[in-house]
Design an enzyme around this catalytic site. Structure first.
Site, PDB file in Angstrom:
ATOM      1  N   HIS A 160      49.308  37.922  35.856  1.00 57.17           N
ATOM      2  CA  HIS A 160      48.300  38.854  35.351  1.00 57.17           C
ATOM      3  C   HIS A 160      46.896  38.408  35.733  1.00 57.17           C
ATOM      4  O   HIS A 160      46.639  37.215  35.889  1.00 57.17           O
ATOM      5  CB  HIS A 160      48.384  38.960  33.825  1.00 57.17           C
ATOM      6  N   GLU A 168      50.028  47.182  35.898  1.00 54.92           N
ATOM      7  CA  GLU A 168      49.328  47.777  34.761  1.00 54.92           C
ATOM      8  C   GLU A 168      47.842  47.829  35.082  1.00 54.92           C
ATOM      9  O   GLU A 168      47.319  46.990  35.811  1.00 54.92           O
ATOM     10  CB  GLU A 168      49.512  46.933  33.483  1.00 54.92           C
TER      11      GLU A 168
END
Length: 339
Positions: free
Chosen positions: A36, A104
């Site tokens: 991430h 995302e």
């Protein structure tokens, strides 16, 4: 294969490395680590996973390790991911995999200012997988796609072994794509009816592509609590991970940790009790994990929160893993150390 999910969203990289070493020493078979740009919470961490994977590959000897998952389509060019995974394989021959997904906004929009719709991102992922595989095959690759181009690109440090590409699916609608395009499936625990549909659609896609789905790795991440102070661990799950427990995080333009926190504010103890296996009875954890093995999952990754990671690693490896291995002795993928 019984593994552990390690979270750079919660822990600094050196601390996380200590957990990886402890997991191998305790007897876990595999590591799955997030990739991430932003954590789920303003209180979190967010190291660069590919640097961490290289360090972990050099500091471990046996354990399978890879990203769960990388998004190779926006903040990364797929050629860079092909190079990164090949380098990890040089440090850990035959014990790495490449988990990929459509990402995302928390990571991609925040870093690039770009967030295409899902269908576009899936097409980008299709193209990225094709380019990565061609680069791994060796030689010069000139690629002219709708989204990516290369000109005589070549990996001068290629992978030493075949790296499986494991494709993420969190909902049944994307699972056939994972079967069609991937070498395996990775997902996250949810309602069993949804997981069954994901497995069925994955198998359908794999069969359509001429593959044998029974021979393809299937990975799943399971959130668990097995601790002396379960309430404290529940609080840490809510503090660091609540944003990931609400579907809007994955399909809306939520791109800061603060927005993720607000998204997860509705997550309370009742939600955790429905979504997690919370018990100090090892038999409860054995039963919980076994149902996913019975569905055909070959790689189980357990994940917990809180400061007691070393205690969790040691106690889970002692109290839960041996019984699961005994129950599944001889089952394909249950104890093998390859993807």
């Amino acid at each position: 294969m019984l593994g552990i999910k390690l979270g750079p969203e919660e822990y600094p990289p050196v601390e996380l490395m200590n957990y990886a070493i402890a997991a191998e020493q305790a007897g876990f078979d595999a590591i799955d680590v997030s990739d991430h740009f932003h954590p789920w919470s303003e209180l979190g961490q967010s190291c660069f996973t590919w640097t961490w994977l290289g360090a972990a590959a050099a500091r471990t000897n046996r354990i399978l390790l890879g990203p769960g998952v990388t998004c190779p389509i926006l903040r990364y060019h797929p050629a860079v991911i092909a190079q990164a995974a090949a380098t990890v394989d040089n440090f850990a021959p035959g014990r790495t995999y490449l988990g990929v997904g459509t990402g995302e906004a928390l990571n991609e929009y925040s870093a690039t200012g770009t967030w295409p719709g899902y269908s576009d991102r899936q097409q980008m992922l299709f193209e990225a997988i094709e380019l990565i595989r061609r680069l791994w095959e060796g030689g010069y690759v000139t690629f002219d796609g709708a989204f990516y181009s290369t000109r005589k690109a070549r990996l001068y440090t290629p992978p030493t072994t075949r790296i499986p590409i494991i494709v993420s699916s969190l909902v049944p609608g994307s699972a056939a794509f994972a079967g069609l395009q991937g070498d395996g499936l990775i997902t996250v625990a949810s309602e069993m009816s949804i997981i069954r549909q994901i497995v069925e659609n994955f198998e359908s896609g794999a069969t359509q592509a001429g593959k044998d789905p029974e021979k393809m790795p299937r990975m799943i991440e399971l959130n668990v609590i097995y601790a002396s102070d379960m309430q404290a661990v529940m609080q840490d799950f809510k503090k660091y991970w609540a944003g990931a427990m609400v579907p809007a995080l994955f399909n809306q333009n939520i791109y800061t940790p603060y927005m993720s926190e607000m998204n997860g504010a509705i997550v309370g103890d009742d939600t955790l009790k429905k979504r997690l296996c919370i018990s100090n009875d090892p038999e409860e954890h054995i039963k919980y994990i076994q149902q996913f093995i019975d569905l055909g999952f070959t790689h189980i990754y357990v994940h917990t929160a809180g400061p007691g990671q070393i205690d969790f690693i040691k106690s889970y490896a002692r109290d839960v893993l041996p019984a699961l291995r005994e129950q599944n002795k001889g089952a394909a993928g249950a104890t093998e150390a390859t993807a």
